[in-house]
Design a protein around this motif. Structure first.
Motif, short mmCIF file in Angstrom:
data_model
loop_
_atom_site.label_atom_id
_atom_site.label_comp_id
_atom_site.label_asym_id
_atom_site.label_seq_id
_atom_site.Cartn_x
_atom_site.Cartn_y
_atom_site.Cartn_z
N GLY A 143 0.75 -1.36 -0.09
CA GLY A 143 -0.02 -0.11 0.04
C GLY A 143 0.88 1.14 0.01
O GLY A 143 0.59 2.22 -0.63
N LEU A 144 1.76 1.35 0.95
CA LEU A 144 2.81 2.33 0.98
C LEU A 144 3.44 2.50 -0.36
O LEU A 144 3.65 3.56 -0.93
N GLU A 145 3.86 1.33 -1.11
CA GLU A 145 4.34 1.45 -2.35
C GLU A 145 3.68 2.14 -3.22
O GLU A 145 4.21 3.01 -4.29
N VAL A 146 2.36 1.71 -3.53
CA VAL A 146 1.46 2.36 -4.61
C VAL A 146 1.36 3.88 -4.42
O VAL A 146 1.51 4.35 -5.40
N LEU A 147 1.20 4.16 -3.04
CA LEU A 147 1.09 5.78 -2.94
C LEU A 147 2.63 6.39 -3.25
O LEU A 147 2.24 7.63 -3.75
N ARG A 148 3.30 5.90 -2.63
CA ARG A 148 4.71 6.62 -2.87
C ARG A 148 5.14 6.57 -4.37
O ARG A 148 5.68 7.49 -5.18
N GLY A 149 4.60 5.53 -5.31
CA GLY A 149 4.77 5.67 -6.70
C GLY A 149 3.88 6.63 -7.29
O GLY A 149 4.16 6.88 -8.55
N CYS A 150 2.94 7.44 -6.47
CA CYS A 150 2.17 8.34 -7.31
C CYS A 150 2.94 9.64 -7.14
O CYS A 150 2.58 10.60 -7.83
N ARG A 151 4.02 9.70 -6.56
CA ARG A 151 4.86 10.96 -6.68
C ARG A 151 5.29 11.60 -8.02
O ARG A 151 5.65 10.82 -8.89
N GLY A 152 4.71 12.59 -8.11
CA GLY A 152 5.20 13.07 -9.39
C GLY A 152 4.01 13.28 -10.53
O GLY A 152 4.02 13.87 -11.40
N MET A 153 2.78 12.75 -10.06
CA MET A 153 1.55 12.71 -10.60
C MET A 153 0.92 13.92 -10.40
O MET A 153 1.08 14.47 -9.20
N ASN A 154 0.05 14.41 -11.07
CA ASN A 154 -0.48 15.74 -10.97
C ASN A 154 -2.00 15.45 -10.20
O ASN A 154 -3.28 15.40 -10.73
N VAL A 155 -1.76 15.02 -8.93
CA VAL A 155 -3.01 14.70 -8.05
C VAL A 155 -3.81 15.76 -7.62
O VAL A 155 -3.32 16.84 -7.06
N VAL A 156 -5.22 15.77 -7.90
CA VAL A 156 -5.85 16.86 -7.54
C VAL A 156 -7.04 16.34 -6.42
O VAL A 156 -7.70 17.14 -6.09
N GLY A 157 -7.01 15.30 -5.87
CA GLY A 157 -7.81 14.87 -4.82
C GLY A 157 -7.41 13.53 -4.36
O GLY A 157 -6.75 12.74 -5.49
N ALA A 158 -7.85 12.93 -3.39
CA ALA A 158 -7.63 11.62 -3.05
C ALA A 158 -8.84 11.39 -1.82
O ALA A 158 -9.07 12.15 -1.15
N ASP A 159 -8.97 9.92 -1.48
CA ASP A 159 -9.81 9.46 -0.49
C ASP A 159 -9.34 8.14 0.02
O ASP A 159 -8.57 7.47 -0.84
N LEU A 160 -9.72 7.94 1.24
CA LEU A 160 -9.28 6.63 1.98
C LEU A 160 -10.57 6.16 2.51
O LEU A 160 -11.14 6.91 3.38
N VAL A 161 -11.18 5.18 2.02
CA VAL A 161 -12.66 4.73 2.60
C VAL A 161 -12.83 3.46 3.03
O VAL A 161 -11.81 2.70 3.05
#
Length: 341
Positions: free
Chosen positions: A289-307
C-alpha cells in the motif's frame, strides 16, 4: 514542563480557528501540534492535530471527513471512520523520514471537519458531497478525504471533473465497484465508478485498478472495466513482489493530466486491515500500500480519498491507524511538496 492555563488557551485558540495564510505573521505554514507541546492523548482530535478551519481559504490542501455507511452492502460502521482515523492520526509525525517529504514545510494544510450528510437519504447525501467539494476545490485546494463508504467517491468525482475535466484514476481496492445496480439502486458503494464512466468523469485510458480479487458473479466480472479501457491489476499479480515497478508504469500511463486517487482499505489483506465492511482474503500488504502511494509522486494529483474503515470491526485499532498513515502518504506526494532527500 507544565504549560500555564493562559498559554494552553492561547495555543488551542490558535490551533482551532478559521485559518488562512493571512492569519499568520510569525510563521508561513500550519504544522501538527507535536507531542512535545501536548501529550498525544490530549487535545482535540483533528487530523494529525492540525488546526481546524471552517473554509479552505488560503489552504493548499485539506483533510475532510465524509461520515456515511448507508451505501454499504454488508457490514456497516464506516460512518465512524473519519472520527477514528483522526483519533489514530495523533501518532503520525510531520516529516516522512523514508521519502524525505516535508509537506508541512511546503503547503498550507488544515482539517476542515466533516461534510454535512443525510443519513436517511443517500441521493441527498451525494448532492451535499458534490456541492461541498465544489466549494472546497474552487480555489485549488486539494482535498484528502476520510470515508465513509466508497459511495462518496462518485459525487467527489462529479465535483473534481466539474473543475478539472475528466481525470485519471488510481483505484486501489479488492472490488471494481462497477456494478450497474445493487438491490435495484443505481447509487451504492459498488456502483461508483460505473456512474463515473457514464457521466464522463474519468479519462478511461488513464484508469488503473489495483488489488482486485475474491469470488464473483461470473468469470467476466471485470469485463465492464476492460471494455472501457481500464487497466486491471488483480491481487494475484501483486503477490510476493514489490509494486514499485508497477507504479513506474502507472505513472507513465497517467502522464501530466489531473489524477484522483481512491484507496479502499479493503485492498489490504484483512490480516493488516480487518476493520472494513467487505473483507477479502489474499490482499495487498501494508508495505505494498505504501509502495502504491509513494509511486504516485510526480503525478498531478488533484484529490484523494481513503474509504471503508469500519471501527466496530477494528478491535485493535490497526485499520484506522493504517488509514491515517495512508492519508499522510497521500499528502506527501501532492504537487508542491518539497523533499529533503
Amino acid at each position: 514542563m507544565l504549560f500555564s492555563r493562559s498559554y494552553l488557551i492561547a495555543r488551542v485558540a490558535k490551533q482551532h480557528c478559521n485559518l488562512s495564510k493571512a492569519n499568520y505573521v510569525t510563521r508561513k505554514f500550519n504544522t501538527p501540534w507535536s507531542g512535545m507541546e501536548m501529550a498525544r492523548c490530549g487535545g482535540i482530535a483533528s487530523m494529525m492535530r492540525l488546526p481546524i478551519a471552517s473554509s479552505t481559504e488560503g489552504l493548499d490542501a485539506c483533510f475532510v471527513g465524509v461520515p456515511i455507511d448507508h451505501g454499504t452492502s454488508y457490514r456497516p460502521g464506516t460512518r465512524f471512520g473519519p472520527r477514528e482515523i483522526r483519533t489514530s492520526s495523533v501518532v503520525v509525525h510531520e516529516v516522512n523520514v523514508t521519502t524525505g517529504a516535508t509537506p508541512f514545510q511546503s503547503l498550507m494544510v488544515a482539517d476542515i471537519g466533516d461534510i454535512w450528510v443525510n443519513l436517511y437519504n443517500l441521493p441527498d447525501t451525494c448532492r451535499s458531497i458534490k456541492e461541498s467539494f465544489a466549494k472546497i476545490i474552487a480555489n485549488g485546494c486539494v482535498p484528502l478525504t476520510a470515508g465513509g463508504d466508497h459511495t462518496i467517491t462518485y459525487p467527489i468525482l462529479q465535483a473534481i471533473a466539474g473543475k478539472y475535466g475528466p481525470v485519471g484514476l488510481v483505484h486501489v481496492d479488492a472490488h471494481g465497484d462497477c456494478s450497474d445496480t445493487m438491490l435495484g439502486e443505481k447509487i451504492a458503494h459498488g456502483t461508483s465508478f460505473r456512474r463515473a464512466v457514464e457521466e464522463g468523469l474519468l479519462d478511461t485510458k488513464r484508469v488503473v485498478q489495483i488489488g482486485l480479487r475474491g469470488s464473483g458473479y461470473s468469470v467476466d466480472d471485470n469485463k465492464y472495466q476492460l471494455d472501457n479501457g481500464f487497466r486491471v491489476v488483480p491481487a494475484e499479480q501483486c503477490w510476493h513482489k514489490s509494486l514499485s515497478p508497477l507504479m513506474k508504469e502507472v505513472k507513465e500511463q497517467m502522464g501530466d493530466g489531473p489524477v484522483y486517487i481512491s484507496f479502499d482499505i479493503d485492498a489490504l489483506d484483512p490480516a493488516f486491515a480487518p476493520g472494513t465492511g467487505t473483507p477479502e482474503i489474499g490482499g495487498l500488504t501494508s508495505i505494498q500500500g505504501l509502495e502504491v502511494l509513494r509511486g504516485c509522486r510526480g503525478m498531478n494529483v488533484v484529490g484523494a480519498d481513503l474509504v471503508e474503515v469500519s471501527p466496530p470491526y477494528d478491535t485493535t485499532g490497526i485499520t484506522a491507524l493504517t488509514g491515517a498513515n495512508l492519508l499522510f502518504e497521500m499528502l506527501c506526494i501532492l504537487p508542491g511538496v518539497k523533499y529533503d532527500k
